[in-house]
Design a protein around this motif. Structure first.
Motif, PDB file in Angstrom:
ATOM      1  N   LEU A   7       0.836  -1.209   0.163  1.00  0.00           N
ATOM      2  CA  LEU A   7      -0.701   0.319   0.052  1.00  0.00           C
ATOM      3  C   LEU A   7       1.024   1.770  -0.210  1.00  0.00           C
ATOM      4  O   LEU A   7       2.337   0.980   0.707  1.00  0.00           O
ATOM      5  CB  LEU A   7      -0.537   0.118   1.011  1.00  0.00           C
ATOM      6  N   ARG A   8       0.104   2.429  -0.638  1.00  0.00           N
ATOM      7  CA  ARG A   8       1.404   3.330  -0.870  1.00  0.00           C
ATOM      8  C   ARG A   8       0.594   4.731   0.000  1.00  0.00           C
ATOM      9  O   ARG A   8      -0.728   4.365   0.020  1.00  0.00           O
ATOM     10  CB  ARG A   8       1.556   3.693  -2.173  1.00  0.00           C
ATOM     11  N   GLY A   9       0.902   5.817   0.406  1.00  0.00           N
ATOM     12  CA  GLY A   9       0.650   6.554   0.790  1.00  0.00           C
ATOM     13  C   GLY A   9       1.337   8.014   0.989  1.00  0.00           C
ATOM     14  O   GLY A   9       3.123   7.810   1.013  1.00  0.00           O
ATOM     15  N   GLY A  10       1.182   8.969   2.036  1.00  0.00           N
ATOM     16  CA  GLY A  10       2.411  10.069   1.628  1.00  0.00           C
ATOM     17  C   GLY A  10       1.401  11.270   2.155  1.00  0.00           C
ATOM     18  O   GLY A  10      -0.274  11.388   2.349  1.00  0.00           O
ATOM     19  N   CYS A  11       1.643  12.952   2.432  1.00  0.00           N
ATOM     20  CA  CYS A  11       0.769  13.982   2.770  1.00  0.00           C
ATOM     21  C   CYS A  11       0.244  14.512   1.649  1.00  0.00           C
ATOM     22  O   CYS A  11       0.743  14.436   0.356  1.00  0.00           O
ATOM     23  CB  CYS A  11       2.261  14.339   3.370  1.00  0.00           C
ATOM     24  N   LEU A  12       0.129  15.490   1.816  1.00  0.00           N
ATOM     25  CA  LEU A  12      -1.052  16.289   0.891  1.00  0.00           C
ATOM     26  C   LEU A  12       0.071  17.136  -0.322  1.00  0.00           C
ATOM     27  O   LEU A  12      -0.204  17.126  -1.257  1.00  0.00           O
ATOM     28  CB  LEU A  12      -1.440  17.089   2.382  1.00  0.00           C
ATOM     29  N   CYS A  13       1.213  17.390  -0.221  1.00  0.00           N
ATOM     30  CA  CYS A  13       2.379  17.838  -0.563  1.00  0.00           C
ATOM     31  C   CYS A  13       2.614  17.065  -1.218  1.00  0.00           C
ATOM     32  O   CYS A  13       3.633  17.411  -2.543  1.00  0.00           O
ATOM     33  CB  CYS A  13       3.301  19.147  -0.028  1.00  0.00           C
ATOM     34  N   GLY A  14       2.870  15.963  -0.899  1.00  0.00           N
ATOM     35  CA  GLY A  14       4.270  14.712  -1.686  1.00  0.00           C
ATOM     36  C   GLY A  14       4.939  14.580  -0.907  1.00  0.00           C
ATOM     37  O   GLY A  14       5.881  14.124  -1.987  1.00  0.00           O
ATOM     38  N   ALA A  15       5.724  15.606  -0.576  1.00  0.00           N
ATOM     39  CA  ALA A  15       7.144  15.486   0.100  1.00  0.00           C
ATOM     40  C   ALA A  15       7.025  14.443   0.812  1.00  0.00           C
ATOM     41  O   ALA A  15       8.514  13.302   1.128  1.00  0.00           O
ATOM     42  CB  ALA A  15       7.537  16.752   0.927  1.00  0.00           C
ATOM     43  N   VAL A  16       6.018  14.147   1.697  1.00  0.00           N
ATOM     44  CA  VAL A  16       6.516  12.519   2.339  1.00  0.00           C
ATOM     45  C   VAL A  16       5.566  11.677   1.677  1.00  0.00           C
ATOM     46  O   VAL A  16       4.398  11.486   1.727  1.00  0.00           O
ATOM     47  CB  VAL A  16       6.446  12.969   3.871  1.00  0.00           C
ATOM     48  N   ARG A  17       6.486  10.127   0.991  1.00  0.00           N
ATOM     49  CA  ARG A  17       5.838   9.019   1.016  1.00  0.00           C
ATOM     50  C   ARG A  17       6.302   8.076   1.517  1.00  0.00           C
ATOM     51  O   ARG A  17       7.547   8.002   2.205  1.00  0.00           O
ATOM     52  CB  ARG A  17       6.025   8.944  -0.650  1.00  0.00           C
ATOM     53  N   TYR A  18       5.501   7.484   1.722  1.00  0.00           N
ATOM     54  CA  TYR A  18       5.713   5.984   2.336  1.00  0.00           C
ATOM     55  C   TYR A  18       4.915   4.519   2.010  1.00  0.00           C
ATOM     56  O   TYR A  18       3.920   4.873   0.916  1.00  0.00           O
ATOM     57  CB  TYR A  18       4.578   5.436   3.738  1.00  0.00           C
ATOM     58  N   GLU A  19       5.399   3.330   2.382  1.00  0.00           N
ATOM     59  CA  GLU A  19       4.726   2.010   1.446  1.00  0.00           C
ATOM     60  C   GLU A  19       4.227   1.443   2.852  1.00  0.00           C
ATOM     61  O   GLU A  19       5.528   1.268   4.221  1.00  0.00           O
ATOM     62  CB  GLU A  19       5.298   1.115   0.591  1.00  0.00           C
ATOM     63  N   LEU A  20       3.536   0.596   1.890  1.00  0.00           N
ATOM     64  CA  LEU A  20       2.759  -0.421   3.540  1.00  0.00           C
ATOM     65  C   LEU A  20       2.888  -1.798   3.229  1.00  0.00           C
ATOM     66  O   LEU A  20       2.232  -2.193   2.631  1.00  0.00           O
ATOM     67  CB  LEU A  20       1.662  -0.160   4.499  1.00  0.00           C
ATOM     68  N   ASP A  21       3.531  -2.898   4.028  1.00  0.00           N
ATOM     69  CA  ASP A  21       3.517  -4.687   3.357  1.00  0.00           C
ATOM     70  C   ASP A  21       2.650  -4.585   4.217  1.00  0.00           C
ATOM     71  O   ASP A  21       2.578  -5.249   5.555  1.00  0.00           O
ATOM     72  CB  ASP A  21       4.937  -5.250   3.751  1.00  0.00           C
ATOM     73  N   GLY A  22       1.558  -4.725   3.693  1.00  0.00           N
ATOM     74  CA  GLY A  22       0.508  -5.247   4.488  1.00  0.00           C
ATOM     75  C   GLY A  22      -0.825  -5.032   5.534  1.00  0.00           C
ATOM     76  O   GLY A  22      -0.434  -2.686   4.512  1.00  0.00           O
ATOM     77  N   PRO A  23      -1.571  -5.215   5.030  1.00  0.00           N
ATOM     78  CA  PRO A  23      -3.346  -4.137   5.862  1.00  0.00           C
ATOM     79  C   PRO A  23      -2.833  -3.898   7.105  1.00  0.00           C
ATOM     80  O   PRO A  23      -2.307  -4.198   7.595  1.00  0.00           O
ATOM     81  CB  PRO A  23      -3.903  -5.321   5.080  1.00  0.00           C
ATOM     82  N   PRO A  24      -3.295  -2.923   7.605  1.00  0.00           N
ATOM     83  CA  PRO A  24      -3.133  -1.845   8.436  1.00  0.00           C
ATOM     84  C   PRO A  24      -4.138  -3.027   9.025  1.00  0.00           C
ATOM     85  O   PRO A  24      -5.286  -3.244   9.093  1.00  0.00           O
ATOM     86  CB  PRO A  24      -4.335  -0.920   8.338  1.00  0.00           C
ATOM     87  N   GLY A  25      -3.651  -2.661  10.879  1.00  0.00           N
ATOM     88  CA  GLY A  25      -4.821  -3.693  11.812  1.00  0.00           C
ATOM     89  C   GLY A  25      -6.712  -3.022  11.883  1.00  0.00           C
ATOM     90  O   GLY A  25      -6.823  -2.059  10.827  1.00  0.00           O
ATOM     91  N   PRO A  26      -7.088  -3.458  12.596  1.00  0.00           N
ATOM     92  CA  PRO A  26      -8.171  -2.584  12.535  1.00  0.00           C
ATOM     93  C   PRO A  26      -8.335  -1.156  12.499  1.00  0.00           C
ATOM     94  O   PRO A  26      -7.825  -0.684  13.631  1.00  0.00           O
ATOM     95  CB  PRO A  26      -9.079  -2.890  14.148  1.00  0.00           C
ATOM     96  N   ILE A  27      -8.993  -0.232  11.941  1.00  0.00           N
ATOM     97  CA  ILE A  27      -9.542   0.392  11.838  1.00  0.00           C
ATOM     98  C   ILE A  27     -10.683   1.009  12.621  1.00  0.00           C
ATOM     99  O   ILE A  27     -11.448   0.804  13.383  1.00  0.00           O
ATOM    100  CB  ILE A  27      -9.678   1.112  10.347  1.00  0.00           C
ATOM    101  N   VAL A  28      -9.729   2.365  13.578  1.00  0.00           N
ATOM    102  CA  VAL A  28     -10.547   2.658  14.658  1.00  0.00           C
ATOM    103  C   VAL A  28     -10.839   4.321  14.648  1.00  0.00           C
ATOM    104  O   VAL A  28     -10.186   4.917  14.017  1.00  0.00           O
ATOM    105  CB  VAL A  28     -10.646   2.688  16.103  1.00  0.00           C
ATOM    106  N   LEU A  29     -12.478   5.190  14.785  1.00  0.00           N
ATOM    107  CA  LEU A  29     -12.231   6.392  15.056  1.00  0.00           C
ATOM    108  C   LEU A  29     -11.741   7.006  16.117  1.00  0.00           C
ATOM    109  O   LEU A  29     -13.029   6.385  17.210  1.00  0.00           O
ATOM    110  CB  LEU A  29     -13.296   6.721  14.128  1.00  0.00           C
ATOM    111  N   CYS A  30     -11.018   7.983  16.869  1.00  0.00           N
ATOM    112  CA  CYS A  30     -10.394   8.267  17.907  1.00  0.00           C
ATOM    113  C   CYS A  30     -11.060   9.912  17.796  1.00  0.00           C
ATOM    114  O   CYS A  30     -10.875  10.120  17.224  1.00  0.00           O
ATOM    115  CB  CYS A  30      -9.024   7.695  18.158  1.00  0.00           C
ATOM    116  N   HIS A  31     -11.879   9.624  19.352  1.00  0.00           N
ATOM    117  CA  HIS A  31     -12.333  11.074  19.162  1.00  0.00           C
ATOM    118  C   HIS A  31     -11.507  11.805  20.804  1.00  0.00           C
ATOM    119  O   HIS A  31     -12.121  12.281  21.009  1.00  0.00           O
ATOM    120  CB  HIS A  31     -14.235  11.248  19.855  1.00  0.00           C
TER     121      HIS A  31
END
Length: 139
Positions: A7-31
């Motif tokens: 999986l790939r991702g990064g910041c709004l301006c594109g300066a920071v980019r990353y790759e993720l090997d495998g899916p994330p764990g359970p997604i939660v909405l933190c309040h």
């Protein structure tokens, strides 16, 4: 668990980019109040990922961290301010990825709301996901 392609991702301006090997764990909405301040929103959308599965591929020199509470570090792009992940000194093997930083396509759904005891009074939770007053059970 590994994927055929990272999986790939990064910041709004594109300066920071990353790759993720495998899916994330359970997604939660933190309040919690800190997540609301850090995101500028009603909640943060986060999921645990093994630190060993996360790698910066661009912009490591632009990534900044802020110790928001003792031993908890929130990392973000120093140029555009986009949050990327948080980590705790007590658990260096785990990151909490900000899911909004992932590139499409990504279709994993949230599993719960956490820290609803301190949610914003102006926000109404109107879905059927489980709601936990603090952290999710088992964490």
């Amino acid at each position: 668990m590994a994927c055929d392609a990272p999986l790939r991702g990064g910041c709004l301006c594109g300066a920071v980019r990353y790759e993720l090997d495998g899916p994330p764990g359970p997604i939660v909405l933190c309040h919690c109040g800190q997540c609301r301040k850090a995101q500028g929103s009603a909640f943060a959308v986060v999921a645990p990922v093994p630190a060993a599965h996360f790698r910066l591929v661009a912009g490591a020199e632009r990534l900044r961290s802020h110790e928001s509470s003792p031993g908890k570090w929130r990392s973000f792009c120093g140029d555009c301010g986009s949050p990327i992940h948080s980590r705790r000194d007590a658990h260096p093997e785990l990151l909490r990825l900000r899911i909004g930083s992932l590139d499409p396509p990504f279709d994993q759904r949230p599993s719960a709301h956490i820290h609803v005891a301190s949610k914003a009074p102006w926000w109404q939770i109107d879905d059927t996901l489980p709601q936990h007053p603090g952290v999710e059970p088992g964490r």
